[in-house]
Design an enzyme around this catalytic site. Structure first.
Site, PDB file in Angstrom:
ATOM      1  N   CYS A  94       0.805  -1.225   0.000  1.00 28.95           N
ATOM      2  CA  CYS A  94       0.000   0.000   0.000  1.00 28.95           C
ATOM      3  C   CYS A  94       0.840   1.278   0.000  1.00 28.95           C
ATOM      4  O   CYS A  94       0.287   2.377  -0.086  1.00 28.95           O
ATOM      5  CB  CYS A  94      -0.940  -0.003   1.197  1.00 28.95           C
ATOM      6  SG  CYS A  94      -1.894  -1.525   1.314  1.00 28.95           S
ATOM      7  N   HIS A 105      -2.639   8.199   5.985  1.00 26.32           N
ATOM      8  CA  HIS A 105      -2.878   6.882   5.387  1.00 26.32           C
ATOM      9  C   HIS A 105      -4.303   6.454   5.724  1.00 26.32           C
ATOM     10  O   HIS A 105      -5.012   5.937   4.863  1.00 26.32           O
ATOM     11  CB  HIS A 105      -1.854   5.879   5.908  1.00 26.32           C
ATOM     12  CG  HIS A 105      -1.918   4.549   5.244  1.00 26.32           C
ATOM     13  ND1 HIS A 105      -1.775   4.389   3.887  1.00 26.32           N
ATOM     14  CD2 HIS A 105      -2.123   3.302   5.751  1.00 26.32           C
ATOM     15  CE1 HIS A 105      -1.866   3.100   3.576  1.00 26.32           C
ATOM     16  NE2 HIS A 105      -2.086   2.424   4.686  1.00 26.32           N
ATOM     17  N   GLU A 138      -1.476   5.590  13.573  1.00 20.81           N
ATOM     18  CA  GLU A 138      -1.068   6.798  12.858  1.00 20.81           C
ATOM     19  C   GLU A 138      -1.287   8.042  13.712  1.00 20.81           C
ATOM     20  O   GLU A 138      -0.463   8.964  13.711  1.00 20.81           O
ATOM     21  CB  GLU A 138      -1.817   6.929  11.533  1.00 20.81           C
ATOM     22  CG  GLU A 138      -1.293   8.050  10.653  1.00 20.81           C
ATOM     23  CD  GLU A 138      -1.829   8.014   9.241  1.00 20.81           C
ATOM     24  OE1 GLU A 138      -1.303   8.749   8.389  1.00 20.81           O
ATOM     25  OE2 GLU A 138      -2.778   7.244   8.978  1.00 20.81           O
ATOM     26  N   LYS A 196      -9.290   8.306   1.819  1.00 18.11           N
ATOM     27  CA  LYS A 196      -9.797   6.942   1.659  1.00 18.11           C
ATOM     28  C   LYS A 196     -11.252   6.840   2.099  1.00 18.11           C
ATOM     29  O   LYS A 196     -11.930   5.870   1.763  1.00 18.11           O
ATOM     30  CB  LYS A 196      -8.944   5.961   2.455  1.00 18.11           C
ATOM     31  CG  LYS A 196      -7.556   5.688   1.877  1.00 18.11           C
ATOM     32  CD  LYS A 196      -6.833   4.608   2.666  1.00 18.11           C
ATOM     33  CE  LYS A 196      -5.448   4.319   2.097  1.00 18.11           C
ATOM     34  NZ  LYS A 196      -4.489   5.403   2.352  1.00 18.11           N
ATOM     35  N   HIS A 213      -9.608   2.196  -0.365  1.00 18.12           N
ATOM     36  CA  HIS A 213      -8.154   2.009  -0.335  1.00 18.12           C
ATOM     37  C   HIS A 213      -7.693   1.488  -1.690  1.00 18.12           C
ATOM     38  O   HIS A 213      -7.954   0.336  -2.044  1.00 18.12           O
ATOM     39  CB  HIS A 213      -7.793   1.022   0.777  1.00 18.12           C
ATOM     40  CG  HIS A 213      -6.332   0.953   1.085  1.00 18.12           C
ATOM     41  ND1 HIS A 213      -5.357   1.436   0.227  1.00 18.12           N
ATOM     42  CD2 HIS A 213      -5.666   0.452   2.158  1.00 18.12           C
ATOM     43  CE1 HIS A 213      -4.168   1.229   0.762  1.00 18.12           C
ATOM     44  NE2 HIS A 213      -4.339   0.632   1.924  1.00 18.12           N
ATOM     45  N   PHE A 272       1.629  -3.348   3.986  1.00 16.82           N
ATOM     46  CA  PHE A 272       1.894  -4.665   4.573  1.00 16.82           C
ATOM     47  C   PHE A 272       3.394  -4.946   4.551  1.00 16.82           C
ATOM     48  O   PHE A 272       4.112  -4.536   3.642  1.00 16.82           O
ATOM     49  CB  PHE A 272       1.161  -5.748   3.780  1.00 16.82           C
ATOM     50  CG  PHE A 272      -0.299  -5.892   4.134  1.00 16.82           C
ATOM     51  CD1 PHE A 272      -0.877  -5.153   5.145  1.00 16.82           C
ATOM     52  CD2 PHE A 272      -1.097  -6.791   3.440  1.00 16.82           C
ATOM     53  CE1 PHE A 272      -2.217  -5.285   5.465  1.00 16.82           C
ATOM     54  CE2 PHE A 272      -2.438  -6.943   3.744  1.00 16.82           C
ATOM     55  CZ  PHE A 272      -3.005  -6.197   4.758  1.00 16.82           C
TER      56      PHE A 272
END
Length: 415
Positions: free
Chosen positions: A164, A304, A315, A336, A341, A400
């Site tokens: 991502c 994010h 975050e 998002k 996403h 990830f």
């Protein structure tokens, strides 16, 4: 010779909100969701049946029909977005040294729809029914190669795969290529098209996706107490990175200056973020150090913000660790909430939204924020878009494997 300054002179995107930059930006500012029921396959038995699909996209507006049939959707999105970005940049390639223009477009997963389709042919009809274009359609570097071939760009050509964080890494790497003088211009970004049974099923069994199937436009709710997972999306974002002197010499319109690029690893877990946000902290600090920006200059953060319980808490913790009490004065939003996403394209599209916030003085909202979470207590811009006067902004992307990227941008106010 000192480090070259790098600016953004063109942008293009295909998103669940619209198939161009202006439409996507206007929808993001309005908090209009691009998320709905999955239509690309029968998802009726899946635990998550919603996604941010690209709608009404016609590849033949950018690619000949014959070529489109042998091109995976993630490459089609990249060609379309790059075409719009190149047009937006007003680069006259007939007067440019194409040896000094490169392409760096990444994808988190690549041509999965092509892989699934050809695997079905293999199982049902044997290996001779596999398309002879199967391999070049599926490999991730084909987005960069297809754009390079289209414009005969012979500069650095590469790709990047960091889940991502891919789109942000591609822009950051392209930024560094121009900064050190290996190219005058880089076409950089990320593309993804994996609303497929395998991808959706894989994320479903991980229990990573929202199951708010009856109310898809409300499903992606970053930082909200009742967030229950992310919503898959697809699309592409491409920006034109250009050496400042080169841009000024040709009278280019400049959107913003790229000033910092930070990377780090959580070194913690294959999917879960470090709860203390140590990798995200290192990443933001690295971008700030690279940019030379002071903490008090950052006026906006595009988070994010995936809408997963662990990521959003982490975050928030990381932003507070970096900015201290000043974190509460910085508008933070997650786009998002309306796009879903976009996986390997997320960082690139969110970089575009960050640049547009600097350019227009408007910050997009975090949609669907309804119930505060005590673990997420920053200013998430929850009451619609906001007029601001930002000098600089950060865009965070985490993936990830614990990969982290932060891009730092500065408002363009002249040389």
């Amino acid at each position: 010779m000192g480090r070259r300054r790098v600016v953004v002179t063109g942008m293009g995107c295909v998103t669940p909100l619209a198939n161009d930059l202006q439409g996507s930006w206007e929808a993001a500012l309005a908090g209009e969701s691009g998320i709905g029921p999955i239509t690309k396959f029968d998802a009726s038995t899946f635990s998550s049946r919603i996604a941010g699909e690209v709608k009404g996209f016609n590849p033949e507006e950018f690619i000949e029909k014959k070529e489109a049939k042998r091109t995976d959707s993630f490459v089609q999105y990249a060609i379309a977005s790059a075409s719009m970005a190149m047009e937006d940049s007003r680069l006259d390639l007939n007067n440019e040294d194409r040896d000094r223009i490169g392409v760096l477009i990444g994808s988190g997963i690549g041509g999965l729809e092509t892989i699934e389709r050809n695997h079905a042919l293999l199982m049902e009809r044997g290996w001779k029914r596999i398309s002879p274009f199967f391999i070049p359609m599926a490999v991730i570097n084909m987005a960069s190669s297809a754009v390079g071939i289209r414009y005969r760009l012979r500069g650095p050509s590469s790709s990047v795969v960091t889940a991502c964080a891919t789109g942000a890494n591609a822009i950051g790497d392209g930024f560094k290529i121009v900064q050190r003088g290996d190219a005058e211009v880089m076409v950089a970004g990320g593309s993804e098209a994996v609303i497929t049974p395998m991808a959706v099923g894989g994320f479903c069994v991980m229990r990573a996706l929202s199951t708010r199937n009856e109310d898809p436009t409300k499903a992606s709710r970053p930082f909200d107490k009742n967030r229950d997972g992310f919503v898959m999306g697809e699309g592409c974002g491409i920006i034109i990175l250009e050496d400042l002197d080169h841009a000024l010499a040709r009278g280019a319109r400049i959107y913003a200056e790229v000033v910092g690029y930070g990377m780090s690893s959580d070194a913690y877990h294959i999917t879960m973020p470090d709860p203390q946000g140590e990798g995200a902290i290192l990443c933001m600090k690295a971008a700030l150090r690279d940019s030379g920006l002071g903490l008090d200059v950052v006026d906006y953060i595009n988070a994010h913000g995936t809408s997963t319980p662990l990521n959003d808490k982490m975050e928030t913790t990381a932003i507070k660790a970096v900015f201290g009490e000043g974190a509460y004065n910085i508008p933070v939003s997650s786009t998002k909430s309306v796009t879903g996403h976009l996986l390997g394209a997320a960082g690139a599209v969110e970089a575009i939204f960050t640049i547009m916030a600097l350019k227009t003085g408007k910050v997009p909202p975090t949609a669907n924020y309804e119930e505060p979470d005590s673990d997420c207590d920053l200013d998430y811009v929850t009451e619609g878009s906001r007029k601001v006067t930002p000098k600089a902004a950060l865009s965070n992307s985490f993936g990830f494997g614990g990969v982290n990227v932060t891009l730092a941008f500065k408002k363009w106010e002249g040389s």
